[in-house]
Design an enzyme around this catalytic site. Structure first.
Site, short mmCIF file in Angstrom:
data_model
loop_
_atom_site.label_atom_id
_atom_site.label_comp_id
_atom_site.label_asym_id
_atom_site.label_seq_id
_atom_site.Cartn_x
_atom_site.Cartn_y
_atom_site.Cartn_z
N SER A 124 53.73 44.89 36.22
CA SER A 124 52.58 44.05 36.57
C SER A 124 52.50 42.73 35.82
O SER A 124 53.34 41.87 36.00
CB SER A 124 51.32 44.87 36.38
N HIS A 125 51.51 42.60 34.95
CA HIS A 125 51.29 41.32 34.26
C HIS A 125 52.12 41.22 32.98
O HIS A 125 52.06 40.20 32.30
CB HIS A 125 49.81 41.16 33.92
N ASP A 300 49.45 37.73 39.49
CA ASP A 300 50.34 38.28 38.46
C ASP A 300 51.67 38.69 39.08
O ASP A 300 51.91 38.45 40.27
CB ASP A 300 49.66 39.43 37.70
N ASP A 302 53.08 41.42 40.17
CA ASP A 302 53.12 42.26 41.37
C ASP A 302 52.01 41.88 42.37
O ASP A 302 51.78 42.60 43.34
CB ASP A 302 53.02 43.74 41.00
N ASP A 304 48.82 41.89 42.48
CA ASP A 304 47.55 42.59 42.72
C ASP A 304 46.39 41.90 42.00
O ASP A 304 45.24 42.14 42.30
CB ASP A 304 47.63 44.09 42.36
N ARG A 305 46.72 41.02 41.04
CA ARG A 305 45.64 40.28 40.35
C ARG A 305 45.45 38.90 40.96
O ARG A 305 46.37 38.37 41.59
CB ARG A 305 45.98 40.10 38.87
N LYS A 400 44.22 46.92 44.02
CA LYS A 400 43.62 45.60 44.03
C LYS A 400 44.58 44.65 44.73
O LYS A 400 45.77 44.94 44.84
CB LYS A 400 43.29 45.15 42.61
C1 VG1 Z 1 44.62 46.52 32.24
C2 VG1 Z 1 43.26 46.08 32.73
C3 VG1 Z 1 42.78 46.99 33.83
C4 VG1 Z 1 43.84 47.02 34.96
C5 VG1 Z 1 45.18 47.42 34.39
C6 VG1 Z 1 46.29 47.37 35.42
O1 VG1 Z 1 44.52 47.82 31.70
O2 VG1 Z 1 42.33 46.06 31.67
O3 VG1 Z 1 41.54 46.54 34.30
O4 VG1 Z 1 43.46 47.93 35.96
O5 VG1 Z 1 45.54 46.55 33.33
O6 VG1 Z 1 46.43 46.08 35.96
P1 VG1 Z 1 44.43 48.09 30.12
O7 VG1 Z 1 44.43 49.59 29.98
O8 VG1 Z 1 45.62 47.41 29.50
O9 VG1 Z 1 43.16 47.46 29.66
V1 VG1 Z 1 47.95 45.54 36.50
O10 VG1 Z 1 47.72 44.22 37.38
O11 VG1 Z 1 48.74 45.34 35.01
O12 VG1 Z 1 48.61 46.90 37.24
CO CO Z 2 49.35 43.67 38.53
#
Ligand code: VG1
Ligand code: CO
Length: 583
Positions: A124-125, A300, A302, A304-305, A400
């Site tokens: 993801s990010h 981001d 993937d 989704d953000r 998302k």
């Molecule tokens: C983070 C965010 C959370 C989000 C998750 C996955 O998690 O705070 O809101 O759903 O990333 O997003 P954490 O446990 O690091 O706070 V993504 O776009 O990285 O799949």
């Molecule tokens: Co993501």
């Protein structure tokens, strides 16, 4: 037809394969260890009911980050060996996370087949590349992330695994070319179907939004646009949707060619990492960039953000979901008959709560991570939901959806400018947000992230904050000593969630300090990092006095920030005098 044999390989467990907030994320060097990926994939197959493996159709794709291509070939060979009937792969292994969800839910194969789940390959990010992160997660038949009951089983399996199955002699499939490859195994045929990555998703978006209506906005000479995919997979969808369908100018897309290492950057759409977009939108330090576009957005890795920006204006994600919810029925055809309900993650600001109250909508507060929204949506209780971490979405899928959020904002901007597209001045993103605050009040909001903190120190800080909660008078005495102008804590707890649909309970979902005036301090440990610990501190303050809603956010929050840092002894515990990222 090429025939393949199944081999059973001996292996031994790894002790670090616990899926986090959103799947398993580790450095590529960890995933590269012999049997590491194989153990996790086999443990996932073992955690699923037999009918979701034998004879099933699975999607395998992701954001295209480094190691994805190797991982896809391994998963294909293991799927074949475990009796999966066919694997669907997006061309070049690319599918955004929301597109995987859409494909699982909507796509029908030429022979009428439907997928029952899929592996999403992304961190993801988190950054990508040989020295950065890779990730894998499993999504279920509803298109959403596996619930905790399944991820707990996967983890348990990874601790006892002794063997896995793989079709070693199955030739690598060329995933750069669309088409079907068929193989024969002792249990029957096995197919790999490589398909165009954007078609299913674009079709779904067209069924939700009025593309012709949004197109008129792009035709207006007053409307200017910029989209930054940060070299993630969102670029291929942006090209198809914004440029080819809606008529945006090619130059309005930046960093829209997916790269295995995201150009060496951090594919996280916030004011710190989306530097190029932030500069273009007039929010950087350099003021010589010329007239910024009316509307800007980023995704981001993937996709989704999403980050939503106006001209020299930042929309907080908590405000964004509230504004979408407040305007959805009028602006977006999919919601024309009304909203079933709305939901947010616990640390997300209460801006959405106020909208829910005004519009008399069902409202839910769930733990961090998208998997908790899915049950509500499957039960028909929730239409729109969001997280403060730049995640916004709806019940059209079970993830998302970054591009969806941009289309939602485009629809709202187009709606607010109906009859005004050739006027003197467009109703801007900033106007829309300020009008919203005037009606609903404003939630000043910020998040501090302390990345890669010593894991022991982070645990100690959290334990200290929990212990403090046992005496509110003591807490208030400490606060009074820090700032006398901050209101009193009236409740403090660790957030616990009981799922209203299946009754499952999730504990320890963040430490909360709730103030008399509605302000909140929340402390959480991240569940998506791959090394050390990340502490997240969420700070929120509500203001509905119309003379005070226009303040600078940093100024408005300064007293509460001071209280948060001193109350938690942040510097003492972590040795950090400042956070790594502020959003
Ligand atoms: C983070 C965010 C959370 C989000 C998750 C996955 O998690 O705070 O809101 O759903 O990333 O997003 P954490 O446990 O690091 O706070 V993504 O776009 O990285 O799949
Ligand atoms: Co993501």
């Amino acid at each position: 037809m090429v025939m393949f044999k199944v081999s059973c390989k001996q292996t031994s467990p790894f002790d670090d394969q616990k899926p986090g907030t959103s799947g398993l994320r580790k450095k590529v060097s960890v995933f590269n260890q012999p049997n590491y990926l194989e153990n996790f994939v086999q443990s996932t197959f073992y955690a699923l009911s037999a009918d979701k493996v034998k004879g099933a159709t699975l999607v395998v794709s992701g954001d295209g980050r480094y190691f994805s291509k190797d991982a896809i070939q391994i998963i294909i060979k293991m799927a074949a060996a475990n009796g999966v009937r066919r694997v669907w792969v997006g061309q070049n292994g690319l599918l955004s996370t929301p597109a995987v969800s859409a494909v699982i839910r909507e796509r029908v194969g030429a022979d009428g087949s439907k997928a029952t789940g899929g592996f999403i390959l992304t961190a993801s990010h988190n950054p990508g590349g040989p020295h950065e992160d890779f990730g894998i997660k499993y999504n279920m038949e509803n298109g959403g992330p596996a619930p905790e009951a399944i991820t707990d089983k996967i983890y348990a399996n990874t601790k006892t695994i002794k063997e896995y199955f793989i079709a070693e002699d199955l030739p690598d499939v060329d995933i750069s070319i669309v088409g079907l490859s068929s193989f024969g195994g002792h249990e029957g045929p096995f197919d790999v179907d490589v398909f165009e990555s954007t078609t299913d998703y674009v079709k779904l978006m067209k069924s939700i939004f009025d593309f012709e209506f949004i197109k008129k906005l792009f035709e207006s000479p007053k409307f200017t646009f910029c989209y930054d995919a940060l070299h993630g997979v969102g670029g291929i969808y942006a090209q198809r949707i914004f440029v080819e369908e809606l008529g945006a100018h090619q130059s309005s897309l930046i960093n829209c060619v997916p790269k295995e290492d995201f150009g060496g950057g951090h594919p996280d759409p916030n004011l710190t990492y989306a530097k190029e977009l932030v500069a273009r939108m007039g929010l950087g330090k350099d003021n010589s960039v010329g007239e910024p576009p009316e509307f800007g957005a980023a995704a981001d890795g993937d996709a989704d953000r999403n980050m939503i920006l106006g001209k020299r204006f930042f929309v907080t994600p908590s405000d964004s979901v509230a504004i979408i919810a407040a305007n959805a029925v009028q602006s977006i055809p999919y919601f024309a008959s009304g909203l079933k309900g709305v939901a947010r993650s616990m640390p997300t600001s209460a801006a959405l709560d106020v909208v829910a109250k005004h519009l008399n909508l069902k409202f839910f507060e769930v733990p961090t991570g998208w998997k908790f929204f899915g049950n509500l949506m499957d039960a028909g209780l929730c239409s729109i939901c969001g997280e403060e971490s730049f995640g916004t979405g709806s019940d059209h899928i079970r993830e998302k959806d970054g591009i969806w959020a941009v289309l939602a904002w485009l629809s709202i901007i187009a709606f607010k400018n109906k009859g005004n597209l050739n006027g003197e001045k467009l109703v801007s993103v900033e106007d829309i947000v300020r009008q919203h605050w005037a009606v609903y009040g404003r939630h000043y909001y910020t998040r501090f992230d302390y990345e890669n903190v010593d894991a022991g120190a982070a645990k100690e800080l959290m334990a200290y904050l929990v212990k403090l909660q046992s005496s509110l008078p003591d807490v208030n005495k400490i606060i009074e000593g820090i700032r006398s102008d901050v209101s009193k804590v009236v409740e403090a707890d660790e957030f616990e969630y009981k799922d209203p649909v299946d009754g499952s309970i999730s504990k320890h979902q963040g430490i909360r300090y709730l103030f008399e005036d509605g302000s909140r301090l929340v402390f959480r440990l991240s569940g998506t990092g791959s090394v050390g610990a990340t502490i997240r501190l969420y700070i929120e303050q509500y203001e509905n006095d119309s003379s005070k809603i226009g303040r600078d956010s940093q100024d408005a929050l300064a007293p509460l920030v001071e209280v948060a840092l001193k109350l938690s002894k942040m510097q003492e515990f972590t040795g950090r005098s400042a956070p790594t990222v502020i959003t």
